[in-house]
Design an enzyme around this catalytic site. Structure first.
Site, PDB file in Angstrom:
ATOM      1  CG  ASP A   1      81.857  93.631  78.531  1.00 37.66           C
ATOM      2  OD1 ASP A   1      82.151  94.023  77.371  1.00 37.66           O
ATOM      3  OD2 ASP A   1      81.675  92.437  78.811  1.00 37.66           O
TER       4      ASP A   1
ATOM      5  CG  ASP B   1      77.113  84.293  85.257  1.00 41.83           C
ATOM      6  OD1 ASP B   1      77.794  85.223  85.723  1.00 41.83           O
ATOM      7  OD2 ASP B   1      77.394  83.726  84.184  1.00 41.83           O
TER       8      ASP B   1
ATOM      9  CG  ASP C   1      85.401  91.237  75.797  1.00 43.20           C
ATOM     10  OD1 ASP C   1      85.349  90.989  77.015  1.00 43.20           O
ATOM     11  OD2 ASP C   1      84.850  90.536  74.923  1.00 43.20           O
TER      12      ASP C   1
HETATM   13  P1  ATP Z   1      84.471  85.933  78.767  1.00 45.92           P
HETATM   14  O1  ATP Z   1      85.849  86.282  79.213  1.00 45.92           O
HETATM   15  O2  ATP Z   1      84.319  84.507  78.354  1.00 45.92           O
HETATM   16  O3  ATP Z   1      83.858  86.891  77.794  1.00 45.92           O
HETATM   17  P2  ATP Z   1      82.630  87.114  80.594  1.00 45.92           P
HETATM   18  O4  ATP Z   1      82.474  86.955  82.068  1.00 45.92           O
HETATM   19  O5  ATP Z   1      82.997  88.457  80.072  1.00 45.92           O
HETATM   20  O6  ATP Z   1      83.635  86.003  80.120  1.00 45.92           O
HETATM   21  P3  ATP Z   1      80.338  87.272  78.911  1.00 45.92           P
HETATM   22  O7  ATP Z   1      79.567  86.151  78.311  1.00 45.92           O
HETATM   23  O8  ATP Z   1      81.098  88.169  78.039  1.00 45.92           O
HETATM   24  O9  ATP Z   1      81.286  86.600  79.986  1.00 45.92           O
HETATM   25  O10 ATP Z   1      79.311  88.082  79.819  1.00 45.92           O
HETATM   26  C1  ATP Z   1      79.646  89.313  80.435  1.00 45.92           C
HETATM   27  C2  ATP Z   1      79.041  89.378  81.832  1.00 45.92           C
HETATM   28  O11 ATP Z   1      77.612  89.277  81.768  1.00 45.92           O
HETATM   29  C3  ATP Z   1      79.478  88.240  82.754  1.00 45.92           C
HETATM   30  O12 ATP Z   1      80.695  88.541  83.410  1.00 45.92           O
HETATM   31  C4  ATP Z   1      78.316  88.121  83.705  1.00 45.92           C
HETATM   32  O13 ATP Z   1      78.428  89.085  84.732  1.00 45.92           O
HETATM   33  C5  ATP Z   1      77.115  88.482  82.842  1.00 45.92           C
HETATM   34  N1  ATP Z   1      76.467  87.296  82.271  1.00 45.92           N
HETATM   35  C6  ATP Z   1      76.749  86.681  81.100  1.00 45.92           C
HETATM   36  N2  ATP Z   1      75.973  85.611  80.875  1.00 45.92           N
HETATM   37  C7  ATP Z   1      75.120  85.547  81.925  1.00 45.92           C
HETATM   38  C8  ATP Z   1      74.050  84.671  82.289  1.00 45.92           C
HETATM   39  N3  ATP Z   1      73.710  83.638  81.517  1.00 45.92           N
HETATM   40  N4  ATP Z   1      73.404  84.939  83.445  1.00 45.92           N
HETATM   41  C9  ATP Z   1      73.739  85.984  84.231  1.00 45.92           C
HETATM   42  N5  ATP Z   1      74.737  86.828  83.951  1.00 45.92           N
HETATM   43  C10 ATP Z   1      75.432  86.630  82.824  1.00 45.92           C
HETATM   44 MG    MG Z   2      83.099  89.007  77.913  1.00 44.00          MG
END
Ligand code: ATP
Ligand code: MG
Length: 361
Positions: A49, A123, A47
């Protein structure tokens, strides 16, 4: 700022549309987080964002197909055909640092901020990259580009502070390391090990969701290996950790466990996501078999084994009940005896899926 070598054809055209419209109306707007990380590592993002200086209300006034969600942190969802959702979040910063050593846990997270503040509250460095579509540049405030090049997971800031703020980040580090085949920076790994006990006091539904994600993404074997090796498994699933620790007394069962996770990964790659209940069954199949062996009341033994497991990682009742009923169905299915589907139709399908995975391994 880095000139980027991103494959722009991989960027979702609807996400690009949202970015361009917000920019036309004078807002700063970037593609952020996981999608940029995955594009830079040559993967396909699932996805896209967006982070912007626009407030949720501003976003809503620019897009008809938009709704605002969330209370604690409000986000705009822009909806497109086929159920596609583009998430648009206003830049946020960390709420004022709380000084008390013992209470770093983040409670509220809804203070709007600047782009760079939004980056450093994230994170891991590889998750904090912002992409400027217009200039074709990556904005990097945390050294994420270097860590992408080194294929390393590093927290933004002091690892032990970041893991204490939110212990679920320990599971996220494992997820990214396993799924993207990245290394974990040694001080980060050490902090994961030292703070693993904090996971016991993290919100349990979030923990359960992350455990599922570890199993879901085609890297269950690698994920569970790191989870075990780091001692995280001993905190979250001590029954499973004990089963693996005691390899000497049942080497074949342990070997089967890992082969079953390989089967989970192969099936996920070939056919897409596996049901949550089946994933949890595969995680506990071997230790369950062992708990039931030699017991006269197999169901009772299975129930006794699963109760503390379900409690600790907050397996929802729906999943836990199905697991127990699947355990009851397995002996009959194994011998090929006909099972009246009837009301149990769905459960029988799930149980068959478990057996397929076991025999594929
Ligand atoms: P995925 O491909 O699994 O969705 P993602 O990196 O997009 O991985 P998400 O859980 O969708 O992970 O979160 C989107 C963004 O929000 C992350 O890339 C990170 O920058 C931030 N984020 C998510 N969870 C946390 C957390 N617990 N603490 C700090 N930042 C976070
Ligand atoms: Mg994501």
């Amino acid at each position: 700022r880095h000139d980027a070598f991103l494959d722009e054809s991989a960027i979702d055209p609807d996400a690009a549309k949202v970015v361009r419209r917000l920019e036309r109306h004078g807002f700063q707007c970037y593609l952020v987080g996981g999608c940029i990380r995955d594009l830079l590592l040559g993967g396909r993002p699932k996805d896209f964002d967006i982070a912007t200086s626009a407030r949720p209300e501003d976003v809503r006034s620019l897009f008809r197909n938009c709704r605002i969600i969330g209370r604690r942190f409000r986000l705009a969802h822009v909806l497109f055909g086929g159920g596609k959702v583009i998430e648009v979040a206003t830049f946020r910063k960390n709420p004022q640092e709380i000084d008390e050593e013992e209470d770093l846990l983040i409670r509220s997270d809804n203070v709007f901020g600047e782009a760079h503040e939004d980056a450093i509250r994230r994170d891991f460095t590889i998750n904090a990259l912002f992409y400027d579509l217009d200039r074709r540049q990556v904005l990097d405030w945390c050294g994420g580009m270097e860590d992408i090049a080194k294929r390393t997971i590093r927290t933004i800031g002091e690892p032990s502070v970041r893991f204490r703020e939110d212990p679920v980040r320990i599971l996220r580090a494992i997820k990214f390391a396993a799924r993207l085949d990245l290394g974990i920076e040694p001080t980060v790994y050490d902090a994961m090990v030292s703070h693993r006990e904090d996971l016991a006091r993290a919100a349990r539904p979030r923990v359960f969701e992350e455990v599922l994600r570890l199993m879901r993404q085609g890297s269950a074997h690698r994920s569970m290996w790191i989870t075990w090796e780091s001692g995280v498994m001993a905190v979250l699933m001590p029954e499973l950790a004990a089963f693996l620790d005691d390899e000497e007394s049942h080497p074949e069962a342990v070997a089967r466990f890992w082969r079953q996770l390989d089967a989970v990964d192969r099936t996920t790659h070939a056919r897409g996501p596996i049901e949550d209940t089946v994933l949890m069954m595969m995680l506990f199949y071997e230790p369950l078999e062992e708990a039931m062996a030699g017991s006269r009341d197999r169901m009772r033994a299975a129930g006794d084994f699963l109760a503390p497991v379900a409690e600790r990682v907050a397996i929802p009742r729906r999943v836990g009940d199905s697991m127990r009923r699947i355990v009851a169905l397995l002996p009959r299915l194994r011998t090929g005896r006909a099972v009246r589907a009837g009301r149990n139709g769905e459960l029988v399908t799930l149980a068959q899926r478990v057996l397929e995975l076991v025999s594929a391994s």
